[in-house]
Design an enzyme around this catalytic site. Sequence first.
Site: not given
Lengths: 347, 347
Positions: B44-46, B86, B194, B235, B245-246
């Site tokens: 994960r993580g853009a 995603r 996270q 993101d 973003n998150k």
Amino acid sequence: VDPIRLAGERLLLLDQTLLPGKERWIEIRDVAAMIEAIASLRIRGAPAIGIAAGLALALEAKASTDPAHVLLARLDAAAARIKAARPTAVNLAWAVDRVLAAAGRAGKDSGAGDVREAVRAEALAIWEEDRGASRAMAEHGAAFFPTESRFLTHCNTGGLATGGGGTALGVLLELRRRGRDLRVWATETRPLLQGARLTVLELQEAGIPVRLLVDGAAAFAIRTERIEAVVVGADRIAANGDVANKVGSLGLALGARDAGIPFVVVAPTSSVDPDCPSGEDIPIEERDPVEVTSVAGRPTAPGGTAAYNPAFDVTPARLVTAIITEAGLWRPRVVGGRPIEGGSGHR
Amino acid sequence: VDPIRLAGERLLLLDQTLLPGKERWIEIRDVAAMIEAIASLRIRGAPAIGIAAGLALALEAKASTDPAHVLLARLDAAAARIKAARPTAVNLAWAVDRVLAAAGRAGKDSGAGDVREAVRAEALAIWEEDRGASRAMAEHGAAFFPTESRFLTHCNTGGLATGGGGTALGVLLELRRRGRDLRVWATETRPLLQGARLTVLELQEAGIPVRLLVDGAAAFAIRTERIEAVVVGADRIAANGDVANKVGSLGLALGARDAGIPFVVVAPTSSVDPDCPSGEDIPIEERDPVEVTSVAGRPTAPGGTAAYNPAFDVTPARLVTAIITEAGLWRPRVVGGRPIEGGSGHR
């Protein structure tokens, strides 16, 4: 759901740390047991722990066969221990002080028996008054929201948190009783998940559609879910209108302001502290870091992780649209930015 | 910590869903396995899922013995499936499109072998470029904060989220390398934690003092802990500067603005989507409600609880102090409130 029960002479508490999984009632036999129950959140919610504190003093009085002056000293000592159990919700100290004052009045002219009876009567009066306050807040709150049907709420402020039907959640339940087609969004309320565990339960039992969200999603949900108002309770309201409430409330108030919707606090006047000029003077309880580094006993972070764990935060009065009490709208006692004596709608 | 490894011809991913408890590497053998790993957040993580998407196409190409035109059609089909894994982080689609374009160029004049080689080379180039972007963002970010030492960050934006040292967290690690006496506050980042699981781990390994907090405590912590800046990743950044973003980032931006401190986004230009005029056009992934109604597989809410679970939120450009990319400060391509062609610091 009433979290405190008298069964004859037995005092029972619903252990809220075990909800929604288990419904276990525990018998409280003395002050030490009540302090443990308050500190570990078996009983929680500002009005409910005020009631519990009063009943704890009644247990102390009942257990005593001392003469009046010794009994009064014992009550004083117990009161100090009870107040220290949780520092932020002023209802705790308020109830303890009320019961002590009643005991002191009785002890002036009478014997220990009358002191015991006065303590018991005052503790029960606080409980009964809170039931009435819930009803009145529900009425005032319902009138405050003539058309709104989409609400976001935080933590738990229903029957489990009070002696009656609740504060913020009590208003929503009243709107439902009046036939409003409600939709409620409930934040889970980390670290102890009172929203996920308790508020969802109370809303489901009332047949009100509820969607749970993580606390971080609230500001976005206000916009995407077209929330019309945020309603929360309070643990202590300073004289200038600053509000200490469950941590996360400040963020909700900022989200509400940015979206242009009301942020409304519902609390009995027993949550107002006229001796606290502003939010900066409210003691904020910091709890065990393990509440943050774990969930339900399971570690979520690496070993040795340090945590910042304030149980409450302070929302400045400028972000609070209204404070609804059993006496109607409460206005901060402020003139020219400074708190003054008097004020409206306040004991 | 590099979450992706090539061991000879074997492609390995660190399964981040098991951190910090277990370090398990899984071998990815085909596109389906990579899609599963991306969708379930093993990777994960853009920036990291962009790299993973490119490598997935390389696996697809390697497995094929088809002639060029069939291989190109296979890559097209795989690309569509990867993009759907995603929807919010644009890096995924951006990387897939880059690799497809390279394959298309090679397929024009050459055979399948050249296409396979072009796909592999482009996927590795994306990975290598991201490593370089991390270094450049760290430099620009460190220059942006000449004196600040108290930072709050959200989710995980370090080495585990990128091909290099990270985005927002990479800046903090760089400040530490330069001798800054840092203190970091990390939000746990519900629902998937996270922050608690990954960011704390990366900060501890770098020897940077970190305190974990629940997401709801962030707005209060900014004030009480005297935070000097909030730094987060992204993101997808719309052309007008709105940032997806998150989930939770919007609340942090509101808290930062109210406290008068900067809210800074650190992201590679591969996170900028010039085809997205504003945040309203960014597709926001909604994930399984069970992520909200449970923690680490344990239910936290009553059975049958409905949940609202957006994985991301959108912070409007007006709340973003700066966007730092590998090319320096990125400015939204906006004139008079409307996005325009061109803009600065952007591919």
